[in-house]
Design an enzyme around this catalytic site. Structure first.
Site, PDB file in Angstrom:
ATOM      1  N   ALA A  77     -60.842 -18.219  11.764  1.00 47.92           N
ATOM      2  CA  ALA A  77     -61.342 -19.794  11.637  1.00 47.92           C
ATOM      3  C   ALA A  77     -62.086 -19.530  10.162  1.00 47.92           C
ATOM      4  O   ALA A  77     -62.792 -20.456  10.228  1.00 47.92           O
ATOM      5  CB  ALA A  77     -61.994 -19.980  12.925  1.00 47.92           C
TER       6      ALA A  77
ATOM      7  N   ASP B 137     -61.459 -17.016  16.845  1.00 49.92           N
ATOM      8  CA  ASP B 137     -62.271 -16.195  16.025  1.00 49.92           C
ATOM      9  C   ASP B 137     -63.263 -15.215  16.533  1.00 49.92           C
ATOM     10  O   ASP B 137     -63.800 -15.618  17.737  1.00 49.92           O
ATOM     11  CB  ASP B 137     -63.013 -16.905  14.857  1.00 49.92           C
ATOM     12  CG  ASP B 137     -63.240 -16.201  13.542  1.00 49.92           C
ATOM     13  OD1 ASP B 137     -62.733 -16.376  12.459  1.00 49.92           O
ATOM     14  OD2 ASP B 137     -64.277 -15.329  13.609  1.00 49.92           O
TER      15      ASP B 137
ATOM     16  N   ARG C  82     -55.336  -5.446  -3.314  1.00 53.15           N
ATOM     17  CA  ARG C  82     -55.068  -5.835  -1.925  1.00 53.15           C
ATOM     18  C   ARG C  82     -55.008  -4.624  -1.123  1.00 53.15           C
ATOM     19  O   ARG C  82     -55.411  -4.442   0.066  1.00 53.15           O
ATOM     20  CB  ARG C  82     -53.391  -6.489  -1.913  1.00 53.15           C
ATOM     21  CG  ARG C  82     -53.597  -8.009  -2.062  1.00 53.15           C
ATOM     22  CD  ARG C  82     -52.325  -8.356  -1.534  1.00 53.15           C
ATOM     23  NE  ARG C  82     -52.308  -9.783  -2.130  1.00 53.15           N
ATOM     24  CZ  ARG C  82     -51.951 -10.118  -3.357  1.00 53.15           C
ATOM     25  NH1 ARG C  82     -51.730  -9.569  -4.296  1.00 53.15           N
ATOM     26  NH2 ARG C  82     -52.147 -11.593  -3.570  1.00 53.15           N
TER      27      ARG C  82
ATOM     28  N   VAL D  48     -50.553 -13.589   7.872  1.00 51.88           N
ATOM     29  CA  VAL D  48     -51.126 -14.212   6.325  1.00 51.88           C
ATOM     30  C   VAL D  48     -52.099 -13.180   5.825  1.00 51.88           C
ATOM     31  O   VAL D  48     -52.102 -12.974   4.794  1.00 51.88           O
ATOM     32  CB  VAL D  48     -51.808 -15.575   6.516  1.00 51.88           C
ATOM     33  CG1 VAL D  48     -52.515 -15.985   5.183  1.00 51.88           C
ATOM     34  CG2 VAL D  48     -51.046 -16.589   7.025  1.00 51.88           C
TER      35      VAL D  48
ATOM     36  N   ASN E 187     -53.877 -10.054   4.345  1.00 52.19           N
ATOM     37  CA  ASN E 187     -53.437  -8.813   3.473  1.00 52.19           C
ATOM     38  C   ASN E 187     -54.097  -7.707   3.638  1.00 52.19           C
ATOM     39  O   ASN E 187     -54.821  -7.494   4.174  1.00 52.19           O
ATOM     40  CB  ASN E 187     -53.996  -9.389   1.970  1.00 52.19           C
ATOM     41  CG  ASN E 187     -53.094 -10.548   1.367  1.00 52.19           C
ATOM     42  OD1 ASN E 187     -52.061 -10.415   1.285  1.00 52.19           O
ATOM     43  ND2 ASN E 187     -53.775 -11.597   0.866  1.00 52.19           N
TER      44      ASN E 187
ATOM     45  N   HIS F 224     -45.702  -8.777  -1.566  1.00 48.52           N
ATOM     46  CA  HIS F 224     -46.758  -9.658  -1.933  1.00 48.52           C
ATOM     47  C   HIS F 224     -47.909  -8.905  -2.827  1.00 48.52           C
ATOM     48  O   HIS F 224     -48.716  -8.441  -2.469  1.00 48.52           O
ATOM     49  CB  HIS F 224     -47.387 -10.484  -0.877  1.00 48.52           C
ATOM     50  CG  HIS F 224     -48.400 -11.567  -1.211  1.00 48.52           C
ATOM     51  ND1 HIS F 224     -48.081 -12.493  -1.912  1.00 48.52           N
ATOM     52  CD2 HIS F 224     -49.722 -11.708  -0.854  1.00 48.52           C
ATOM     53  CE1 HIS F 224     -49.023 -13.277  -2.027  1.00 48.52           C
ATOM     54  NE2 HIS F 224     -50.133 -12.783  -1.395  1.00 48.52           N
TER      55      HIS F 224
HETATM   56  N1  APR Z   1     -60.744 -11.241  15.642  1.00 52.56           N
HETATM   57  C1  APR Z   1     -60.529 -12.395  15.142  1.00 52.56           C
HETATM   58  N2  APR Z   1     -61.233 -12.916  14.044  1.00 52.56           N
HETATM   59  C2  APR Z   1     -61.472 -11.921  13.013  1.00 52.56           C
HETATM   60  C3  APR Z   1     -61.423 -10.677  13.395  1.00 52.56           C
HETATM   61  C4  APR Z   1     -60.993 -10.308  14.755  1.00 52.56           C
HETATM   62  N3  APR Z   1     -61.034  -8.927  14.885  1.00 52.56           N
HETATM   63  N4  APR Z   1     -62.036  -9.846  12.232  1.00 52.56           N
HETATM   64  C5  APR Z   1     -62.378 -10.741  11.449  1.00 52.56           C
HETATM   65  N5  APR Z   1     -62.094 -12.202  11.805  1.00 52.56           N
HETATM   66  C6  APR Z   1     -62.358 -13.540  11.417  1.00 52.56           C
HETATM   67  C7  APR Z   1     -63.667 -13.459  10.484  1.00 52.56           C
HETATM   68  O1  APR Z   1     -64.769 -13.740  11.521  1.00 52.56           O
HETATM   69  C8  APR Z   1     -63.628 -14.605   9.672  1.00 52.56           C
HETATM   70  O2  APR Z   1     -63.781 -15.999  10.110  1.00 52.56           O
HETATM   71  O3  APR Z   1     -61.367 -13.470  10.373  1.00 52.56           O
HETATM   72  C9  APR Z   1     -61.857 -14.807   9.501  1.00 52.56           C
HETATM   73  C10 APR Z   1     -61.479 -14.389   7.946  1.00 52.56           C
HETATM   74  O4  APR Z   1     -61.995 -15.623   7.234  1.00 52.56           O
HETATM   75  P1  APR Z   1     -62.471 -15.511   5.821  1.00 52.56           P
HETATM   76  O5  APR Z   1     -63.363 -14.366   5.682  1.00 52.56           O
HETATM   77  O6  APR Z   1     -62.890 -17.028   5.377  1.00 52.56           O
HETATM   78  O7  APR Z   1     -61.228 -14.838   4.827  1.00 52.56           O
HETATM   79  P2  APR Z   1     -59.962 -15.876   4.348  1.00 52.56           P
HETATM   80  O8  APR Z   1     -60.343 -16.411   2.979  1.00 52.56           O
HETATM   81  O9  APR Z   1     -59.520 -16.954   5.294  1.00 52.56           O
HETATM   82  O10 APR Z   1     -58.737 -14.821   4.237  1.00 52.56           O
HETATM   83  C11 APR Z   1     -58.332 -14.067   5.563  1.00 52.56           C
HETATM   84  O11 APR Z   1     -56.022 -14.212   4.704  1.00 52.56           O
HETATM   85  O12 APR Z   1     -55.201 -14.634   2.556  1.00 52.56           O
HETATM   86  C12 APR Z   1     -55.719 -13.751   3.536  1.00 52.56           C
HETATM   87  O13 APR Z   1     -56.509 -11.832   1.874  1.00 52.56           O
HETATM   88  C13 APR Z   1     -56.939 -12.863   3.035  1.00 52.56           C
HETATM   89  O14 APR Z   1     -56.685 -11.011   4.414  1.00 52.56           O
HETATM   90  C14 APR Z   1     -57.374 -12.175   4.152  1.00 52.56           C
HETATM   91  C15 APR Z   1     -57.215 -13.284   5.199  1.00 52.56           C
END
Ligand code: APR
Length: 310
Positions: free
Chosen positions: A10, A33, A88, A118, A120, A175
């Site tokens: 989230a 999340d 990446r 989605v 990376n 990608h």
């Molecule tokens: N289970 C559920 N959620 C998780 C877990 C897990 N094991 N580990 C991390 N998260 C959640 C984090 O708590 C965080 O809210 O994943 C979310 C990632 O969000 P952001 O840090 O805002 O990252 P974001 O910019 O959304 O990118 C997410 O998408 O485009 C790709 O490279 C990017 O790999 C990255 C992913």
């Protein structure tokens, strides 16, 4: 609503994807999340915007996968985003463990879901999700090409001062820095851009597309792109939920297509209610084929590195 999509993660990409899905009034949306309160808070905030945005999608946030049960589509965005100076590939280890854990939980609750990956490094994370879920290849799809081609389209439209709606762009391959934008198959109102833009300018647009993710990272400094990635994931989900049979560039598991075997690579696919319903094979020139081969080698290296991690 009739359909349900779960978005895992989230954060920036996940919450924005949930917003796009709800505002398209495609389905009910579940946000999951690990961070306590985060999915609940974002789902509630989005639900409170619904009367103004005029949609009746239900939004639920949770730290548990129970509410995700029997989802039609699950979009996986969990993981850590790329930080400045981080490639990446640096993300490989951390995100591998996260995707493994998340996919196992998702697959247990939604045996028939279609997975859109989605996180990376994309092509490698598709492999992790494919192996962990045990789902057929048609139901594990990577989001990359729609984003990369949208970036290319936005640059083409700006270059020619035309509507983005007139543009079509083709991007193949992994990608990453080795992605293969195809100018010959990229058009404005049906006219190949090779007839509209001089070669040196096309080369510059292609280069900018290849570095599109990095350009945003260097501007944001504390995270990576999320508006366009969320739009791309939502477009794929819409094609599946509405059974549109839409041809989109996506990462698909190849078994001989384009001469590539056992790898996830970006290729044009037909997306419908069964997931990937067809892989479209287009004719490539010798140079384009060689570029795709180099991209496949880069993805293969990532997969080999994954295996070394155990
Ligand atoms: N289970 C559920 N959620 C998780 C877990 C897990 N094991 N580990 C991390 N998260 C959640 C984090 O708590 C965080 O809210 O994943 C979310 C990632 O969000 P952001 O840090 O805002 O990252 P974001 O910019 O959304 O990118 C997410 O998408 O485009 C790709 O490279 C990017 O790999 C990255 C992913």
């Amino acid at each position: 609503m009739d359909k349900k999509i779960t978005v895992i993660g989230a954060g920036n990409v996940g919450a924005t994807t949930a917003q796009r899905l709800a505002e398209k009034e495609l389905c009910d949306v579940v946000l999951v999340d690990i961070a306590e309160g985060l999915p609940q808070g974002k789902a509630l905030d989005l639900a409170e915007a619904a009367p103004i945005e005029k949609h009746d999608a239900h939004l639920i946030g949770s730290n548990s996968y129970d509410v995700s049960a029997n989802s039609d589509v699950v979009i996986i965005t969990a993981g850590i985003p790329r930080k400045p100076g981080m490639s990446r590939d640096d993300l490989l280890k951390t995100n591998k463990n996260i995707i493994k854990q998340v996919t196992a939980a998702v697959a247990e609750k939604s045996r028939n879901a279609i997975l859109i990956i989605v996180s990376n490094p994309l092509d490698a994370m598709c492999h992790v999700a494919f192996e962990t879920s045990g789902f057929p290849k048609q139901r594990v799809i990577g989001m990359a090409g729609v984003l990369d081609s949208a970036r290319f389209r936005s640059f083409i439209a700006k270059e020619l001062d035309v509507s983005v709606e007139n543009t079509h762009a083709f991007v193949l391959g992994g990608h990453g820095d080795t992605m293969v934008p195809l100018p010959r198959y990229s058009t404005v109102a049906g006219i190949p851009i090779t007839e509209l833009i001089p070669k040196d300018r096309i080369d510059a647009l292609v280069e900018r597309t290849r570095n599109g993710g990095g350009e945003i990272v260097s501007l944001l400094k504390t995270g990576s792109a999320f508006y366009a990635p969320a739009s791309a994931a939502a477009e794929m989900a819409e094609a599946i939920i509405k059974d549109k049979k839409k041809i989109l560039p996506c990462a698909a598991y190849l078994e001989g297509e384009y001469g590539i075997n056992g790898l996830f690579m970006g290729v044009p696919v037909k997306l419908g209610k069964k997931g990937i319903e067809q892989i479209i094979q287009i004719k490539l020139t010798k140079e384009e084929h060689a570029a795709l081969g180099r991209s496949a080698a880069a993805v293969q290296k990532l997969v080999d590195d994954l295996k070394k991690l155990g």
